[in-house]
Every structure is written in structure tokens, then in C-alpha cells.
Scaffold this active site. Structure first.
Site, mmCIF file in Angstrom:
data_model
loop_
_atom_site.group_PDB
_atom_site.id
_atom_site.type_symbol
_atom_site.label_atom_id
_atom_site.label_comp_id
_atom_site.label_asym_id
_atom_site.label_seq_id
_atom_site.Cartn_x
_atom_site.Cartn_y
_atom_site.Cartn_z
ATOM 1 N N ARG A 214 0.845 -1.186 0.000
ATOM 2 C CA ARG A 214 0.000 0.000 0.000
ATOM 3 C C ARG A 214 0.886 1.243 0.000
ATOM 4 N NH1 ARG A 214 -1.814 -3.805 3.719
ATOM 5 N NH2 ARG A 214 -3.949 -4.555 3.408
ATOM 6 N N HIS A 321 -3.077 3.133 -6.831
ATOM 7 C CA HIS A 321 -3.564 1.926 -6.155
ATOM 8 C C HIS A 321 -3.693 0.759 -7.134
ATOM 9 C CE1 HIS A 321 -5.332 -0.197 -2.773
ATOM 10 N NE2 HIS A 321 -6.275 -0.653 -3.580
ATOM 11 N N ARG A 324 -1.108 -1.951 -6.784
ATOM 12 C CA ARG A 324 -1.399 -3.008 -5.808
ATOM 13 C C ARG A 324 -2.295 -4.069 -6.447
ATOM 14 N NH1 ARG A 324 -1.535 -4.615 -0.526
ATOM 15 N NH2 ARG A 324 -3.526 -5.216 0.395
ATOM 16 N N HIS A 347 -3.590 -9.139 3.647
ATOM 17 C CA HIS A 347 -5.019 -9.073 3.938
ATOM 18 C C HIS A 347 -5.308 -9.805 5.240
ATOM 19 C CE1 HIS A 347 -6.052 -8.493 -0.605
ATOM 20 N NE2 HIS A 347 -5.853 -7.344 0.009
ATOM 21 N N TYR A 356 -2.085 -18.738 7.067
ATOM 22 C CA TYR A 356 -0.630 -18.573 7.070
ATOM 23 C C TYR A 356 0.119 -19.896 7.180
ATOM 24 C CZ TYR A 356 -2.050 -13.799 7.869
ATOM 25 O OH TYR A 356 -2.645 -12.586 7.748
#
Length: 374
Positions: A214, A321, A324, A347, A356
């Protein structure tokens, strides 16, 4: 007048009356009155001590012979505005400053003008529908305001101040895209970088397009966050920049998931090394992408140069943006699983809290190396 009864003793009970911790983390007080019925305080309490104080006051009324059922006493109706302000105050330690600024704006400009003076218990579905239908055509703002209203009323429901949450408009909190994002190819990202008229922003475009960071994460990068060795080329997101009341504030990223290390294609190593030598501030804590004046860079400074460069490669409506979105699309096209994708992009989702465990550093390295080729 009969002596007040003692409610059955169990967990959370006092010698007289009851203090109960609600799911909202507020306390509810209740007792059995001289009439043999259970009576609750008309509002819940932030502190247990306050709930106990209310019970003590009720007992004094009974002992002095001045008691009457609490529900029959003249009590000012609790308005939504009063409750919303109390909710906002109580979230001081739970929400980041930027989130509180946004919530304050939604309350003051979108929600309170309609609901501030209405009784909390009197709110119904039709009132919420009428309000939502009257809002200007600003989909993202409206969805966020509706979500905030629903959150506040959910706490009121937990506090047992309302019987049901009147926010029941289907998909009202779903954000609808006004502008479709643009996803570039790897070759287009490189072409966009080369087309930047200001050389100091070329490496920024490359990192953004191949990492998916970001803007606030990119602007907060320090030299110590960049690893450029024969075996590794990566950036670590440890902080982010937000703008509050006209000033830049560097703090933790927006979520725990945003704290991550993102590998970059090794072909970026040379460009990053040149950038660090020419434009980054000195020292381990020196900003990687500072402004010309040596301060935190503002996206507005880069935006006009990016738009001109994007127009040169055939994308007139390209936004920063979209870099991204470009990285997210390339991750997926390179074969990223959902777990890989969520990890790389930073996210967060409670429904996928175990994601994960399915993503490894070696897997991420393989993905980003494949991104470099068209």
C-alpha cells in the site's frame, strides 16, 4: 413494605442483587424488588463499581420506604446520539487513530444528523431504510457509514438496550466499485517505471507493482526494511504512514496481517541498489522513498507523474492503487494459492485465520521470480 429479597446466589452474584458482565464488556445490574419481580438498571455500566453503586442506591430506597419500580420512574430516554458518543469514547483504546478519525466523520456527517435525537429503543428497520435511501450517491462512504451504524447497534444489542438490531438491509455494507481497477502485465510495469519523468520515482513504481504494498507502507519503508543479497531480495513491512489533521503519522500497519516480509524478483536488486545510493536518506532508519525535501512523500506528489507515464503506455485512467491490484493479479496468475495470496498482500480475515500455515517463504520466492517474465 416487604423486605427486598435476595436473588439466588451463583457466579457473578452479590449478597444482594446481581452484577453481570455482558458480551459488550459492560456491566448490568439487577435485583429482586419488594414486589417479587426482577428489576434491571435502565442502562448498563462501564465499571463494575458503578453497577454496585446503583444497587446500593436501590437498596437505600427500599430501606427508606421510598422505593418504586425503576421502570415506572421518570427517566430520560436514552437517545442514539448519547449512546453513540459513549460507544465512541469507549473505543479509544481499541481503534487506531486513523480509524477513529474516519468513524468520527461518518458519525458527524452521515449518521447523527438523522439519528442523534431519536430514542435508541425506538429505532426500527424502516427508519434505517429511509435514512440509507436518502444518502447521496457515494457508495463507499455509505457502505462504511451503514457498517458503523450496525456496529454501534450491535453493541446496544449486547448491552440489552434494544431487542433487535434494525440494520437489516441486505448488502448495504458491501462496497461497490465505482472505477474498475487496471491490472498491468509485468512488461507494462517495467514500461511504466521507465516512462516516469522523475527518475527518483521509478524504483517506487517497480516495488509497488511487484510487491503490492500500500502507499502508506511504501512511504514508511526504511533502509533496514530492505534486504538485497545474493540469496534474497525483499522488503519488510513494519510500519505505515497515515495523514491526520494535515500531518504525517508513522505507526503500525492497519492490521497484524500487514506485518509481513514480501520477496521481490531478484531482477529488481540492481534498480533498488541504485535507488538507495542516489535517493534514500542515510542511515538504517533513512526513508527509502523520501520526498525531494527529505520528508515523508505524499502520494499527490507522485500522482501527476504517474498519470502522465501511464498515458504514455496507453492507460489514461491508471491510479497508483492499481499497482497493488496489478501485483495481486500477477500473484494469482503465477499460481498463488489463497493462502499465498493473503499472506503476500497482507489481507486479514477471521474466516481464514489458518491461511498462514499453508504459505511458506520458499513458495513465495518461487512465485515472485515467475512474475518477472511475461
Amino acid at each position: 413494605m416487604r423486605i427486598a429479597q435476595t436473588m439466588p446466589a451463583k457466579k457473578g452474584m452479590r449478597g444482594w442483587g446481581r452484577v453481570r458482565l455482558l458480551p459488550s464488556k459492560r456491566y448490568q445490574a439487577a435485583y429482586v424488588g419488594p414486589d417479587g419481580l426482577v428489576h434491571k438498571a435502565h442502562a448498563t455500566f462501564t465499571a463494575k463499581l458503578d453497577a454496585e453503586g446503583w444497587l446500593a442506591a436501590e437498596r437505600r430506597r427500599i430501606e427508606q420506604g421510598t422505593w418504586s419500580p425503576p421502570g415506572q420512574r421518570a427517566v430520560a430516554a436514552l437517545t442514539f446520539g448519547h449512546y453513540a458518543e459513549r460507544w465512541f469514547t469507549e473505543t479509544t483504546g481499541r481503534h487506531k487513530p486513523r480509524t477513529r478519525d474516519l468513524n468520527r466523520g461518518y458519525l458527524d456527517r452521515v449518521i447523527l444528523p438523522t439519528f442523534a435525537n431519536l430514542e435508541l429503543e425506538g429505532l426500527n428497520v424502516q427508519m434505517v431504510r429511509t435514512w440509507f435511501a436518502s444518502l447521496d450517491a457515494r457508495p463507499t462512504r455509505n457502505a462504511n457509514a451503514y457498517s458503523l451504524l450496525r456496529t454501534i447497534l450491535n453493541q446496544a444489542l449486547d448491552d440489552e438496550l434494544i431487542q433487535v438490531n434494525p440494520c437489516r438491509i441486505k448488502r448495504a455494507a458491501v462496497k461497490v466499485r465505482v472505477v474498475e481497477p487496471i491490472a498491468l502485465s509485468a512488461g507494462e510495469v517495467r514500461a511504466l517505471s521507465a516512462a516516469m519523468s522523475i527518475e527518483r520515482w521509478r524504483a517506487l513504481v517497480l516495488v509497488a507493482g511487484f510487491s503490492g504494498l500500500r502507499w502508506g507502507e511504501l512511504a514508511a519503508l526504511r533502509r533496514s526494511d530492505v534486504v538485497l543479497t545474493d540469496s534474497e531480495c525483499s522488503v519488510t513491512v513494519a510500519r505505515a504512514v497515515v495523514r491526520r489533521t494535515g500531518e504525517f503519522v508513522i505507526g503500525r500497519p492497519k492490521s497484524h496481517a500487514a506485518l509481513r516480509t514480501v520477496p521481490l524478483p531478484s531482477a529488481l536488486r540492481e534498480a533498488l541498489e541504485d535507488h538507495l545510493e542516489l535517493y534514500a536518506l542515510p542511515g538504517r532508519n533513512g526513508l527509502v522513498f523520501p520526498s525531494v525535501g527529505g520528508t515523508v512523500a505524499h502520494e499527490n506528489v507522485v500522482r501527476p507523474h504517474l498519470k502522465k507515464a501511464a498515458a504514455k503506455i496507453g492507460h489514461q485512467s491508471f491510479r497508483f492503487h492499481d499497482l497493488r491490484h496489478t501485483a495481486a493479479t500477477m500473484f494469482a496468475q503465477a499460481g498463488a494459492t489463497l493462502a499465498d495470496h493473503m499472506t503476500l498482500m497482507g489481507h486479514t480475515s477471521a474466516a481464514m485465520s489458518a491461511r498462514y500455515t499453508h504459505s511458506t517463504a520458499s513458495r513465495n520466492r518461487e512465485l515472485v521470480e515467475n512474475m518477472w517474465s511475461d
